[in-house]
Design a protein around this motif. Structure first.
Motif, mmCIF file in Angstrom:
data_model
loop_
_atom_site.group_PDB
_atom_site.id
_atom_site.type_symbol
_atom_site.label_atom_id
_atom_site.label_comp_id
_atom_site.label_asym_id
_atom_site.label_seq_id
_atom_site.Cartn_x
_atom_site.Cartn_y
_atom_site.Cartn_z
ATOM 1 N N ALA A 194 4.054 1.335 -18.413
ATOM 2 C CA ALA A 194 3.776 0.042 -19.065
ATOM 3 C C ALA A 194 2.301 -0.333 -19.065
ATOM 4 O O ALA A 194 1.833 -0.964 -20.010
ATOM 5 N N LEU A 195 1.562 0.059 -18.022
ATOM 6 C CA LEU A 195 0.183 -0.407 -17.918
ATOM 7 C C LEU A 195 -0.695 0.069 -19.078
ATOM 8 O O LEU A 195 -1.347 -0.751 -19.728
ATOM 9 N N PRO A 196 -0.725 1.386 -19.373
ATOM 10 C CA PRO A 196 -1.567 1.816 -20.500
ATOM 11 C C PRO A 196 -1.129 1.176 -21.817
ATOM 12 O O PRO A 196 -1.980 0.676 -22.568
ATOM 13 N N ILE A 273 0.693 -7.564 -21.349
ATOM 14 C CA ILE A 273 -0.043 -7.861 -22.584
ATOM 15 C C ILE A 273 -0.629 -9.265 -22.528
ATOM 16 O O ILE A 273 -1.820 -9.463 -22.755
ATOM 17 N N THR A 274 0.204 -10.250 -22.187
ATOM 18 C CA THR A 274 -0.309 -11.628 -22.227
ATOM 19 C C THR A 274 -1.412 -11.838 -21.202
ATOM 20 O O THR A 274 -2.431 -12.438 -21.527
ATOM 21 N N SER A 275 -1.225 -11.350 -19.970
ATOM 22 C CA SER A 275 -2.275 -11.700 -19.009
ATOM 23 C C SER A 275 -3.536 -10.873 -19.241
ATOM 24 O O SER A 275 -4.634 -11.358 -18.956
ATOM 25 N N THR A 276 -3.401 -9.658 -19.782
ATOM 26 C CA THR A 276 -4.618 -8.921 -20.128
ATOM 27 C C THR A 276 -5.346 -9.624 -21.268
ATOM 28 O O THR A 276 -6.572 -9.758 -21.255
ATOM 29 N N GLU A 277 -4.585 -10.106 -22.254
ATOM 30 C CA GLU A 277 -5.235 -10.780 -23.377
ATOM 31 C C GLU A 277 -5.913 -12.069 -22.905
ATOM 32 O O GLU A 277 -7.005 -12.411 -23.363
ATOM 33 N N ILE A 314 -6.291 -7.732 -15.419
ATOM 34 C CA ILE A 314 -5.325 -6.644 -15.538
ATOM 35 C C ILE A 314 -4.613 -6.445 -14.204
ATOM 36 O O ILE A 314 -3.394 -6.283 -14.151
ATOM 37 N N LEU A 315 -5.384 -6.494 -13.112
ATOM 38 C CA LEU A 315 -4.760 -6.293 -11.805
ATOM 39 C C LEU A 315 -3.815 -7.438 -11.464
ATOM 40 O O LEU A 315 -2.784 -7.219 -10.828
ATOM 41 N N SER A 316 -4.135 -8.648 -11.894
ATOM 42 C CA SER A 316 -3.190 -9.726 -11.593
ATOM 43 C C SER A 316 -1.919 -9.531 -12.412
ATOM 44 O O SER A 316 -0.827 -9.876 -11.962
ATOM 45 N N SER A 317 -2.049 -8.915 -13.594
ATOM 46 C CA SER A 317 -0.833 -8.608 -14.345
ATOM 47 C C SER A 317 -0.031 -7.518 -13.641
ATOM 48 O O SER A 317 1.197 -7.525 -13.658
ATOM 49 N N GLY A 323 6.017 -7.761 -8.836
ATOM 50 C CA GLY A 323 6.970 -8.796 -8.449
ATOM 51 C C GLY A 323 8.230 -8.715 -9.289
ATOM 52 O O GLY A 323 9.344 -8.777 -8.773
ATOM 53 N N ARG A 324 8.026 -8.566 -10.586
ATOM 54 C CA ARG A 324 9.169 -8.469 -11.502
ATOM 55 C C ARG A 324 10.022 -7.247 -11.177
ATOM 56 O O ARG A 324 11.254 -7.305 -11.148
ATOM 57 N N ILE A 325 9.350 -6.107 -10.943
ATOM 58 C CA ILE A 325 10.070 -4.851 -10.718
ATOM 59 C C ILE A 325 10.888 -4.934 -9.436
ATOM 60 O O ILE A 325 12.064 -4.574 -9.399
#
Lengths: 402, 254
Positions: A194-196, A273-277, A314-317, A323-325
């Motif tokens: 998911a990260l890339p 996506i949202t937190s990187t944006e 990105i790291l906070s995402s 947490g979600r996983i």
């Protein structure tokens, strides 16, 4: 007159705010307190490292004891009964139902127990280690010892005997090692997928996509909407799409870790996506222009400057995703399964910690204590990963940016 | 003004942001190895003109222009002209110091690295020379590996100049480079500009008229998107031909 009224209003509102925040804090502490109080009893390193299923060993001893009697080590407590003939320490323990059983809590390094021939498989030797349960013993003088007879009695019988026809021991089991490993696998595999994708999508949306395009705007809305979709729906997606997909490209048959990771990737993708944006949005345009003004291409600017600024975001995402996983259970019941496993194979069913909790609570006798212990472990994993990610963020980004 | 040795030749430049016209019929020749100051009240188009010289206006979506901008006798808005190549020759220093989130060394080495310079020795040589030329080397030589954000505002701005010099450009565009700095840091940058003009052509936008008078050889006065007057700095500040220029210089408006 007016001032005092304003002051009073101020005090009332301030105390209201403090009261509400204290109330919230109290509830949080109460929940954690309950979990810790319930779960700390069962919490042990063994719980983390041992298998879920107990293994039974059936061995015997027909050699001659080297009549050298073993020394009782001083480290053993007074509840341990020592057999100097065999070099083992025995103690009484109680199972979940309160029944007494004999636990081997010490094995001398020269004890014959270290190397007993297996009764079922010829030529195989078993190492009867500490923390195994003594289930049943038939000594060479035909006396029989059961686990319920107590450790004191057992030690005496061992000292009288010079051979064992039949020795049944078993490991304790009920450990969650397999579920811990599954969870860690899922975290790593999901992030690798998911990260890339998430970071590149965010970069496309913010840096490359035409600014006023309706299509891009629609895509953004869709991503935001996906954040709110209940995970059970993603679980269905996993069952309907990813399980057949992974089954065709791997040897998997039914739920597996790949389909689980793919399902989780879809779940965390909107978060990434949202937190990187968001992170890209707050980068002042100055820096992009400064890079371009130095003759850098758009790609160089994006990857060398913009991404550097976005690393904390990105790291906070990544943190949110972890947490979600860890917390995800509904989607994984379909995509990975609920089978508790000790040996984790990527193409087979297994269970994550959260689903493990679900499994033990879903039975006829819900085990609150074990569930709470696992909860503590989940909290600890989240805490540790939090710490690691923060540390990496600090290492990667130069402190004190504008 | 002598015709020879002009770096930029601007002919009939009109520039629009959407429907709003920002520059009207600008004709201007920028002489080589001199300091040219662009002055005028806010919103007069001086920054816009500066940014059209290294095609930074390309980055603004609704920006349109017509007219001719020639750098070294080549039309830089020609379709085949490479903006990235142009920017390696025409560097830019911005209003606010904006070092990248990297070490001091990496900041200066950024441009050359983007051009594909990989050799460590060569990079060290480039960085050292750029820092010396921007009068920063003595202050930072012991902490090249540290973050650029540990520097003061003035040092950061000189680092940004060093970053530009490292590309060994011909022209350095400066967009109010001292407006975010204190007087001492400003003095240092002004001193630096005097040194730099031996090797580089400098075009500087400034709000500070004393600064323009102190450091520039030529001054262009802009008003409402028009180039009102362009001449030697002595002439502009001593005996301007236009009434509007005189009014602005003497502080009657602006």
């Amino acid at each position: 007159m007016k001032t005092s009224k304003r002051k009073r209003k101020d005090i009332v509102i301030q105390s209201l705010i403090s009261f509400v925040s204290l109330f919230g804090l109290f509830i949080l502490i109460a929940i954690f307190g309950y979990v810790f109080q319930k779960g700390s009893g069962l919490l042990s390193w063994d719980l983390l490292t041992s298998d879920y299923y107990s293994t039974t060993y059936n061995t015997y001893y027909d050699g001659t004891l080297s009549n050298a009697s073993f020394e009782r080590p001083e480290s053993l407590d007074e509840n341990t009964y020592f057999s100097s003939n065999w070099g083992i320490g025995l103690t009484d323990a109680f199972d979940n139902e309160g029944k007494v059983y004999i636990l081997i809590n010490y094995v001398d390094s020269d004890s014959p127990f270290k190397n007993l021939p297996d009764k079922n498989v010829e030529g195989v030797f078993q190492n009867i280690s500490e923390d195994q349960t003594l289930v049943k013993v038939i000594f060479s003088n035909r006396t029989i010892l059961y686990s319920s007879e107590g450790a004191e009695n057992a030690a005496l019988m061992f000292d009288k005997a010079d051979g064992i026809i039949d020795l049944l021991t078993s490991t304790s089991g009920k450990g969650i090692r397999g579920s811990v490993i599954t969870t860690l696998y899922l975290i790593v595999m999901t992030l690798v997928i998911a990260l890339p994708i998430g970071v590149f999508t965010a970069i496309y949306l913010h840096e490359y996509a035409p600014k006023k395009s309706k299509l891009v705007e629609a895509l953004r809305r869709l991503v935001e909407m996906l954040t709110g979709v209940p995970s059970i729906i993603f679980g269905l997606l996993g069952a309907a799409v990813f399980i057949p997909f992974t089954s065709t490209i791997t040897s998997a048959d039914g739920g597996n870790l790949f389909s689980g990771a793919l399902t989780l990737a879809v779940i965390v993708l909107p978060v990434i996506i949202t937190s990187t944006e968001e992170a890209l949005k707050v980068i002042p345009d100055d820096f992009r222009q400064a890079s371009l003004a130095l003759g850098a291409t758009k790609t160089q600017t994006t990857f060398k400057v913009v991404l550097k600024f976005a690393i904390p975001g990105i790291l906070s995402s990544v943190l949110l995703s972890i947490g979600r996983i860890i917390g995800e259970s509904a989607a994984l019941i379909y995509a990975v399964g609920t089978a508790i496993k000790d040996k984790i194979i990527l193409t087979e069913r297994s269970t994550s910690l959260a689903v493990h909790i679900w499994s033990i609570m879903a039975g006829e006798t819900p085990n609150f204590e074990l569930a709470s212990s696992i909860s503590i472990i989940i909290l600890a994993v989240v805490f540790i990963l939090n710490f690691i990610v923060k540390f990496i963020a600090k290492k990667l980004s130069f402190s004190g940016g504008n | 003004m002598e015709q020879a040795n002009n770096v930029f030749e601007i002919e009939k430049l009109n520039l629009f942001y959407g429907n709003k016209q920002a520059l009207f019929d600008i004709d201007m020749q920028v002489p080589k190895n001199q300091v040219t100051a662009l002055i005028g009240p806010s919103g007069c188009g001086k920054s816009t003109l500066l940014r059209s010289l290294n095609r930074m206006n390309d980055l603004i979506d609704n920006c349109k222009m017509d007219g001719l901008v020639k750098y070294e006798d080549q039309d830089i808005y020609n379709k085949v002209y490479d903006a990235i190549n142009l920017r390696t020759k025409v560097g830019m220093v911005f209003q606010k110091p904006n070092p990248f989130p990297m070490s001091i060394f990496d900041n200066v080495a950024y441009g050359p690295r983007c051009q594909g310079v990989k050799d460590k020795k060569q990079l060290q040589e480039i960085v050292k020379r750029a820092l010396i030329n921007s009068a920063l080397y003595d202050e930072v030589k012991d902490r090249l590996k540290e973050s650029a954000y540990g520097l003061s505002g003035g040092q950061q701005q000189r680092l940004c100049i060093a970053r530009t010099i490292a590309m060994s450009p011909d022209v350095i565009l400066m967009d109010e480079p001292t407006s975010a700095l204190d007087p001492i840091a400003t003095a240092k940058i002004e001193e630096l500009i005097q040194d730099l003009k031996k090797e580089y052509t400098i075009i500087i936008v400034t709000h500070n008229m004393q600064q323009a008078a102190r450091i520039s050889d030529n001054t262009a006065f802009f008003l409402m998107g028009y180039l009102v007057e362009f001449d030697k700095t002595d002439v502009i500040f001593g005996d301007p031909k236009e009434k509007k220029t005189e009014d602005y210089i003497t502080g009657r408006f602006g």
